[in-house]
Design a protein around this motif. Structure first.
Motif, PDB file in Angstrom:
ATOM      1  N   ILE A   1      -5.443 -50.830   9.753  1.00  0.00           N
ATOM      2  CA  ILE A   1      -5.552 -50.647   8.379  1.00  0.00           C
ATOM      3  C   ILE A   1      -6.039 -49.207   8.430  1.00  0.00           C
ATOM      4  CG2 ILE A   1      -7.793 -51.571   7.417  1.00  0.00           C
ATOM      5  CD1 ILE A   1      -3.841 -50.531   5.351  1.00  0.00           C
ATOM      6  N   ASP A   2      -7.539 -49.464   9.112  1.00  0.00           N
ATOM      7  CA  ASP A   2      -8.224 -48.385   9.512  1.00  0.00           C
ATOM      8  C   ASP A   2      -7.255 -46.609  10.001  1.00  0.00           C
ATOM      9  OD1 ASP A   2     -10.643 -50.054   8.745  1.00  0.00           O
ATOM     10  OD2 ASP A   2     -11.232 -49.495  11.055  1.00  0.00           O
TER      11      ASP A   2
ATOM     12  N   ASP B   1       7.540 -59.090  17.887  1.00  0.00           N
ATOM     13  CA  ASP B   1       7.519 -60.058  17.079  1.00  0.00           C
ATOM     14  C   ASP B   1       6.320 -60.311  16.677  1.00  0.00           C
ATOM     15  OD1 ASP B   1       9.800 -61.261  18.246  1.00  0.00           O
ATOM     16  OD2 ASP B   1       8.687 -62.447  19.301  1.00  0.00           O
ATOM     17  N   ILE B   2       5.221 -58.707  16.742  1.00  0.00           N
ATOM     18  CA  ILE B   2       4.657 -58.959  16.311  1.00  0.00           C
ATOM     19  C   ILE B   2       4.429 -58.676  14.460  1.00  0.00           C
ATOM     20  CG2 ILE B   2       1.624 -58.234  16.081  1.00  0.00           C
ATOM     21  CD1 ILE B   2       2.375 -57.260  19.013  1.00  0.00           C
ATOM     22  N   THR B   3       3.502 -59.515  13.603  1.00  0.00           N
ATOM     23  CA  THR B   3       3.761 -59.479  12.026  1.00  0.00           C
ATOM     24  C   THR B   3       2.205 -57.653  11.354  1.00  0.00           C
ATOM     25  OG1 THR B   3       2.393 -61.083  11.399  1.00  0.00           O
ATOM     26  CG2 THR B   3       3.926 -61.556  11.746  1.00  0.00           C
ATOM     27  N   VAL B   4       2.965 -57.468  11.085  1.00  0.00           N
ATOM     28  CA  VAL B   4       1.635 -56.647   9.646  1.00  0.00           C
ATOM     29  C   VAL B   4       0.221 -57.453   9.774  1.00  0.00           C
ATOM     30  CG1 VAL B   4       0.791 -55.150   8.113  1.00  0.00           C
ATOM     31  CG2 VAL B   4       3.658 -55.510   9.596  1.00  0.00           C
ATOM     32  N   SER B   5       0.671 -58.722   9.242  1.00  0.00           N
ATOM     33  CA  SER B   5      -0.670 -59.905   9.004  1.00  0.00           C
ATOM     34  C   SER B   5      -1.577 -59.155  10.133  1.00  0.00           C
ATOM     35  CB  SER B   5      -0.002 -60.590   8.308  1.00  0.00           C
ATOM     36  OG  SER B   5       0.581 -60.664   6.887  1.00  0.00           O
ATOM     37  N   GLU B   6      -0.152 -59.706  10.965  1.00  0.00           N
ATOM     38  CA  GLU B   6      -1.676 -60.157  12.518  1.00  0.00           C
ATOM     39  C   GLU B   6      -2.606 -59.303  12.951  1.00  0.00           C
ATOM     40  OE1 GLU B   6       1.547 -63.215  15.184  1.00  0.00           O
ATOM     41  OE2 GLU B   6       1.856 -61.204  14.712  1.00  0.00           O
ATOM     42  N   LEU B   7      -1.236 -57.426  12.309  1.00  0.00           N
ATOM     43  CA  LEU B   7      -2.751 -56.732  13.301  1.00  0.00           C
ATOM     44  C   LEU B   7      -3.582 -56.152  11.575  1.00  0.00           C
ATOM     45  CD1 LEU B   7       0.386 -54.016  13.675  1.00  0.00           C
ATOM     46  CD2 LEU B   7      -1.115 -55.499  15.244  1.00  0.00           C
ATOM     47  N   PHE B   8      -4.049 -56.743  11.351  1.00  0.00           N
ATOM     48  CA  PHE B   8      -5.370 -56.681  10.159  1.00  0.00           C
ATOM     49  C   PHE B   8      -6.128 -56.822  10.598  1.00  0.00           C
ATOM     50  CE2 PHE B   8      -1.489 -55.462   7.273  1.00  0.00           C
ATOM     51  CZ  PHE B   8      -2.403 -55.082   6.179  1.00  0.00           C
TER      52      PHE B   8
ATOM     53  N   LEU C   1      -1.191 -47.058   1.069  1.00  0.00           N
ATOM     54  CA  LEU C   1      -1.324 -48.228   2.113  1.00  0.00           C
ATOM     55  C   LEU C   1      -0.489 -49.965   1.335  1.00  0.00           C
ATOM     56  CD1 LEU C   1      -4.654 -47.030   3.381  1.00  0.00           C
ATOM     57  CD2 LEU C   1      -2.499 -46.452   4.319  1.00  0.00           C
ATOM     58  N   ARG C   2      -0.628 -49.485   0.422  1.00  0.00           N
ATOM     59  CA  ARG C   2       0.646 -51.129  -0.166  1.00  0.00           C
ATOM     60  C   ARG C   2       1.601 -51.220   0.430  1.00  0.00           C
ATOM     61  NH1 ARG C   2      -4.121 -53.090  -3.442  1.00  0.00           N
ATOM     62  NH2 ARG C   2      -4.900 -51.156  -5.258  1.00  0.00           N
ATOM     63  N   VAL C   3       1.681 -50.200   1.626  1.00  0.00           N
ATOM     64  CA  VAL C   3       3.207 -50.961   1.879  1.00  0.00           C
ATOM     65  C   VAL C   3       2.915 -51.889   3.002  1.00  0.00           C
ATOM     66  CG1 VAL C   3       3.527 -48.768   3.095  1.00  0.00           C
ATOM     67  CG2 VAL C   3       5.395 -50.162   2.968  1.00  0.00           C
ATOM     68  N   TYR C   4       1.477 -51.864   3.362  1.00  0.00           N
ATOM     69  CA  TYR C   4       1.386 -52.668   4.563  1.00  0.00           C
ATOM     70  C   TYR C   4       1.210 -54.052   4.457  1.00  0.00           C
ATOM     71  CZ  TYR C   4       1.556 -48.553   7.293  1.00  0.00           C
ATOM     72  OH  TYR C   4       2.426 -47.310   8.049  1.00  0.00           O
TER      73      TYR C   4
ATOM     74  N   ASP D   1      -3.289 -61.920   0.935  1.00  0.00           N
ATOM     75  CA  ASP D   1      -3.850 -62.477   0.140  1.00  0.00           C
ATOM     76  C   ASP D   1      -4.586 -60.906  -0.581  1.00  0.00           C
ATOM     77  OD1 ASP D   1      -5.071 -64.265  -2.214  1.00  0.00           O
ATOM     78  OD2 ASP D   1      -7.087 -62.986  -1.304  1.00  0.00           O
ATOM     79  N   GLU D   2      -4.208 -60.837  -2.259  1.00  0.00           N
ATOM     80  CA  GLU D   2      -4.839 -59.275  -2.464  1.00  0.00           C
ATOM     81  C   GLU D   2      -5.534 -59.097  -2.318  1.00  0.00           C
ATOM     82  OE1 GLU D   2      -4.234 -56.086  -4.347  1.00  0.00           O
ATOM     83  OE2 GLU D   2      -2.580 -57.010  -4.088  1.00  0.00           O
ATOM     84  N   LEU D   3      -6.750 -59.713  -2.755  1.00  0.00           N
ATOM     85  CA  LEU D   3      -7.801 -59.397  -2.907  1.00  0.00           C
ATOM     86  C   LEU D   3      -8.385 -59.664  -1.353  1.00  0.00           C
ATOM     87  CD1 LEU D   3      -9.462 -62.610  -5.269  1.00  0.00           C
ATOM     88  CD2 LEU D   3      -9.395 -59.624  -5.291  1.00  0.00           C
ATOM     89  N   ASP D   4      -8.191 -60.179  -0.652  1.00  0.00           N
ATOM     90  CA  ASP D   4      -8.847 -60.179   1.025  1.00  0.00           C
ATOM     91  C   ASP D   4      -8.246 -58.301   1.573  1.00  0.00           C
ATOM     92  OD1 ASP D   4      -9.021 -60.866   3.751  1.00  0.00           O
ATOM     93  OD2 ASP D   4      -7.189 -60.390   4.338  1.00  0.00           O
ATOM     94  N   PHE D   5      -7.040 -58.085   1.274  1.00  0.00           N
ATOM     95  CA  PHE D   5      -6.146 -56.593   1.815  1.00  0.00           C
ATOM     96  C   PHE D   5      -7.410 -55.960   0.766  1.00  0.00           C
ATOM     97  CE2 PHE D   5      -3.483 -53.368   0.754  1.00  0.00           C
ATOM     98  CZ  PHE D   5      -2.453 -52.339   1.834  1.00  0.00           C
ATOM     99  N   GLU D   6      -7.340 -55.711  -0.536  1.00  0.00           N
ATOM    100  CA  GLU D   6      -8.397 -55.064  -1.173  1.00  0.00           C
ATOM    101  C   GLU D   6      -9.837 -54.987  -0.639  1.00  0.00           C
ATOM    102  OE1 GLU D   6      -8.682 -51.852  -4.169  1.00  0.00           O
ATOM    103  OE2 GLU D   6      -6.783 -53.568  -3.739  1.00  0.00           O
ATOM    104  N   ARG D   7     -10.081 -56.263  -0.183  1.00  0.00           N
ATOM    105  CA  ARG D   7     -11.348 -55.798   0.779  1.00  0.00           C
ATOM    106  C   ARG D   7     -11.327 -55.250   2.016  1.00  0.00           C
ATOM    107  NH1 ARG D   7     -13.216 -59.192   5.136  1.00  0.00           N
ATOM    108  NH2 ARG D   7     -12.029 -60.410   5.323  1.00  0.00           N
ATOM    109  N   ARG D   8     -10.077 -55.282   2.456  1.00  0.00           N
ATOM    110  CA  ARG D   8      -9.799 -54.479   4.030  1.00  0.00           C
ATOM    111  C   ARG D   8      -9.792 -52.474   3.473  1.00  0.00           C
ATOM    112  NH1 ARG D   8      -9.022 -57.679   8.339  1.00  0.00           N
ATOM    113  NH2 ARG D   8      -9.047 -60.494   7.684  1.00  0.00           N
TER     114      ARG D   8
END
Length: 218
Positions: free
Chosen positions: A92-93, A197-204, A124-127, A133-140
């Motif tokens: 995300i950085d 096979d890597i998901t966007v979630s795993e990359l965070f 960036l919300r496309v990612y 989780d919305e709160l976790d995504f906002e925190r990042r």
């Protein structure tokens, strides 16, 4: 010879030495915020460049934008050490960095490029995937924003009251710190990830290996 203390063997003036230190500390020296050091850098450019070369470093100077930064020397002739280390960026950085660069280039005809935090976050919300989780995504997103402002100094206050958090100016140094070749390399890596096979979630939770993206001696 400018002797600053007993047994001082240095030859640079005090401001030139401070400019040299600021360059090595990173991430960059700004003529706008450090006028004396910027003037010293330009006046003693050859000597400062020589001392940086002794450390296997080179300096990039933008006289129009009034900023300068150092980078590791890369040579096909000899193996060179990495004097300053690269700044590790999360997925995300890196995405935020590219969004800021895109906005900067789109507005580069303007004297200053101002952007709102909400605008950047929205792009960036496309990612955000359904399992994030919305709160976790906002925190990042907030953590990345703070890193851009405080550690990398890619964004900074506009100087207007009330803009400290919501609206910032994008530093023109971003044009050179992340060049077109690096953008292509990162984009290619993103496409590779998308096809794997890597998901966007795993990359965070992982750091991308952008070894030459942002060099930082801190």
């Amino acid at each position: 010879m400018a002797t600053l203390w007993p047994d001082d063997a240095g030859t640079l003036d005090e401001n030139s030495r401070r400019a040299l230190v600021e360059l090595i500390k990173g991430p960059y020296l700004s003529g706008r915020t450090s006028t004396q050091l910027w003037s010293a850098l330009l006046a003693d450019e050859s000597a400062i460049r020589s001392r940086l070369n002794d450390l296997f470093l080179d300096v990039v100077i933008d006289r129009v934008g009034e900023f300068a930064f150092v980078k590791n020397i890369h040579s096909d002739e000899i193996a060179t050490p990495r004097t300053v280390r690269s700044q590790n960026l999360t997925f995300i950085d890196t995405a935020m960095l590219l969004v800021l660069r895109q906005i900067l280039l789109a507005g580069q005809s303007d004297a200053r490029v101002i952007v709102g935090r909400d605008d950047v976050f929205e792009r960036l919300r496309v990612y955000r995937t359904n399992d994030r989780d919305e709160l976790d995504f906002e925190r990042r997103l907030n953590a990345a924003w703070v890193k851009m402002r405080n550690k990398l100094r890619i964004i900074h206050s506009t100087g207007n009251r009330g803009d400290e958090e919501d609206r910032v100016e994008i530093s023109p140094v971003l044009r050179l710190i992340v060049d077109a070749d690096q953008v292509r390399q990162i984009s290619a890596e993103y496409r590779r990830i998308a096809a794997s096979d890597i998901t966007v979630s795993e990359l965070f939770s992982d750091e991308l290996s952008d070894d030459d993206l942002l060099e930082d001696s801190a």
